[in-house]
Write a protein that holds these residues in place. Structure first.
Motif, PDB file in Angstrom:
ATOM      1  N   SER A   3       1.032  -1.251  -0.011  1.00 27.87           N
ATOM      2  CA  SER A   3       0.023   0.033  -0.128  1.00 27.87           C
ATOM      3  C   SER A   3       0.754   1.100  -0.010  1.00 27.87           C
ATOM      4  O   SER A   3       2.006   1.179   0.430  1.00 27.87           O
ATOM      5  CB  SER A   3      -1.207   0.053   1.277  1.00 27.87           C
ATOM      6  N   ASP A 149      -7.557  12.729  -1.154  1.00 31.37           N
ATOM      7  CA  ASP A 149      -6.955  11.382  -1.432  1.00 31.37           C
ATOM      8  C   ASP A 149      -7.200  10.380  -0.285  1.00 31.37           C
ATOM      9  O   ASP A 149      -7.415   9.350  -0.786  1.00 31.37           O
ATOM     10  CB  ASP A 149      -5.312  11.272  -1.474  1.00 31.37           C
ATOM     11  N   THR A 154      -8.586   6.500  -6.147  1.00 28.35           N
ATOM     12  CA  THR A 154      -7.437   6.327  -6.710  1.00 28.35           C
ATOM     13  C   THR A 154      -6.084   6.372  -6.043  1.00 28.35           C
ATOM     14  O   THR A 154      -5.208   6.538  -6.520  1.00 28.35           O
ATOM     15  CB  THR A 154      -7.439   7.653  -7.879  1.00 28.35           C
ATOM     16  N   ALA A 156      -4.660   4.514  -4.335  1.00 28.39           N
ATOM     17  CA  ALA A 156      -3.776   3.278  -4.308  1.00 28.39           C
ATOM     18  C   ALA A 156      -2.803   3.385  -5.312  1.00 28.39           C
ATOM     19  O   ALA A 156      -1.719   2.841  -5.333  1.00 28.39           O
ATOM     20  CB  ALA A 156      -4.534   2.249  -4.275  1.00 28.39           C
ATOM     21  N   SER A 157      -3.232   4.085  -6.449  1.00 26.40           N
ATOM     22  CA  SER A 157      -2.468   4.282  -7.365  1.00 26.40           C
ATOM     23  C   SER A 157      -1.742   5.626  -7.834  1.00 26.40           C
ATOM     24  O   SER A 157      -0.912   5.675  -8.680  1.00 26.40           O
ATOM     25  CB  SER A 157      -3.330   3.417  -8.924  1.00 26.40           C
ATOM     26  N   SER A 158      -2.435   6.558  -7.501  1.00 25.73           N
ATOM     27  CA  SER A 158      -1.810   7.837  -7.682  1.00 25.73           C
ATOM     28  C   SER A 158      -2.073   8.780  -6.603  1.00 25.73           C
ATOM     29  O   SER A 158      -2.779   9.843  -6.658  1.00 25.73           O
ATOM     30  CB  SER A 158      -2.242   8.467  -8.963  1.00 25.73           C
ATOM     31  N   THR A 169       4.194   6.848 -11.869  1.00 23.46           N
ATOM     32  CA  THR A 169       3.244   5.779 -12.216  1.00 23.46           C
ATOM     33  C   THR A 169       3.294   4.805 -11.199  1.00 23.46           C
ATOM     34  O   THR A 169       4.513   4.520 -10.400  1.00 23.46           O
ATOM     35  CB  THR A 169       3.507   5.401 -13.467  1.00 23.46           C
ATOM     36  N   ARG A 170       2.289   3.972 -11.365  1.00 21.90           N
ATOM     37  CA  ARG A 170       2.412   2.740 -10.532  1.00 21.90           C
ATOM     38  C   ARG A 170       1.576   1.601 -11.209  1.00 21.90           C
ATOM     39  O   ARG A 170       0.353   2.051 -11.609  1.00 21.90           O
ATOM     40  CB  ARG A 170       2.004   2.876  -9.176  1.00 21.90           C
ATOM     41  N   ASP A 171       1.973   0.308 -11.343  1.00 19.68           N
ATOM     42  CA  ASP A 171       1.135  -0.546 -12.064  1.00 19.68           C
ATOM     43  C   ASP A 171       1.374  -1.756 -11.445  1.00 19.68           C
ATOM     44  O   ASP A 171       2.131  -1.838 -10.178  1.00 19.68           O
ATOM     45  CB  ASP A 171       1.094  -0.641 -13.562  1.00 19.68           C
ATOM     46  N   ALA A 172       0.642  -2.952 -11.955  1.00 19.96           N
ATOM     47  CA  ALA A 172       1.086  -4.076 -10.903  1.00 19.96           C
ATOM     48  C   ALA A 172       2.281  -4.677 -11.214  1.00 19.96           C
ATOM     49  O   ALA A 172       2.795  -5.646 -10.494  1.00 19.96           O
ATOM     50  CB  ALA A 172       0.075  -5.281 -11.577  1.00 19.96           C
TER      51      ALA A 172
END
Length: 172
Positions: A3, A149, A154, A156-158, A169-172
């Motif tokens: 997280s 936030d 959003t 968790a990703s940004s 950026t963040r991805d799997a």
């Protein structure tokens, strides 16, 4: 890192704590080279003679990564986010010296009465003296999250950080 939420950072995970510390500043920070606590979002702090009331002056130039100013109310919010976890998390229990913590953690109060925003200052009133309070607030779990936030899907990703680094950026 499971997280990006500093309140959910795992104290047993160096990477989780490092990411929280880089993306989100709190009131204070620990300077390893000096071996002391230094200001992060707080430019200064002090305690009353009785040891019960602390005041943290918030840096007027502090901003979130998107340029939004950070005020004392923004700094109060993560402390209550962590406290809302109550005895489910060690970080929440560590806030027990603050007046009104028990009622808030149990859900019988909507705010911690021992936290007060006074202009550009956060006042922390304790039930009993607690000298290491500035050290406690250096813990990355108390990193300031942009209020919008904290409840956004959003996050968790940004998330929009308050620290020295911003997430691109963040991805799997």
């Amino acid at each position: 890192v499971g997280s990006l939420d500093p309140a959910a950072a795992n104290p047993g995970s160096a990477s989780s704590m490092l990411v929280a510390d880089l993306l989100f500043d709190g009131l204070t920070s620990y300077d390893v080279s000096k071996g002391t606590v230094v200001g992060a979002l707080a430019t200064s702090w002090g305690v009353a003679d009785d040891g019960l009331t602390w005041t943290f002056k918030i840096d007027p130039s502090a901003t979130f990564a998107d340029g939004t100013p950070i005020g004392a109310a923004d700094v109060k919010q993560p402390i209550e986010r962590v406290a809302s976890r109550g005895d489910q998390a060690l970080s929440g229990v560590r806030l027990a010296p603050i007046g009104g913590y028990d009622e808030f953690a149990k859900g019988s109060a909507s705010a911690i009465t021992g936290l007060a925003v006074k202009g550009a200052t956060l006042e922390v009133r304790l039930r009993s003296p607690y000298e290491p309070l500035p050290e406690l607030f250096a813990d990355p779990v108390f990193g300031v999250v942009k209020p919008s936030d904290a409840t956004a899907t959003t996050f968790a990703s940004s998330p929009v950080g308050s620290g020295s680094f911003a997430l691109k950026t963040r991805d799997a």
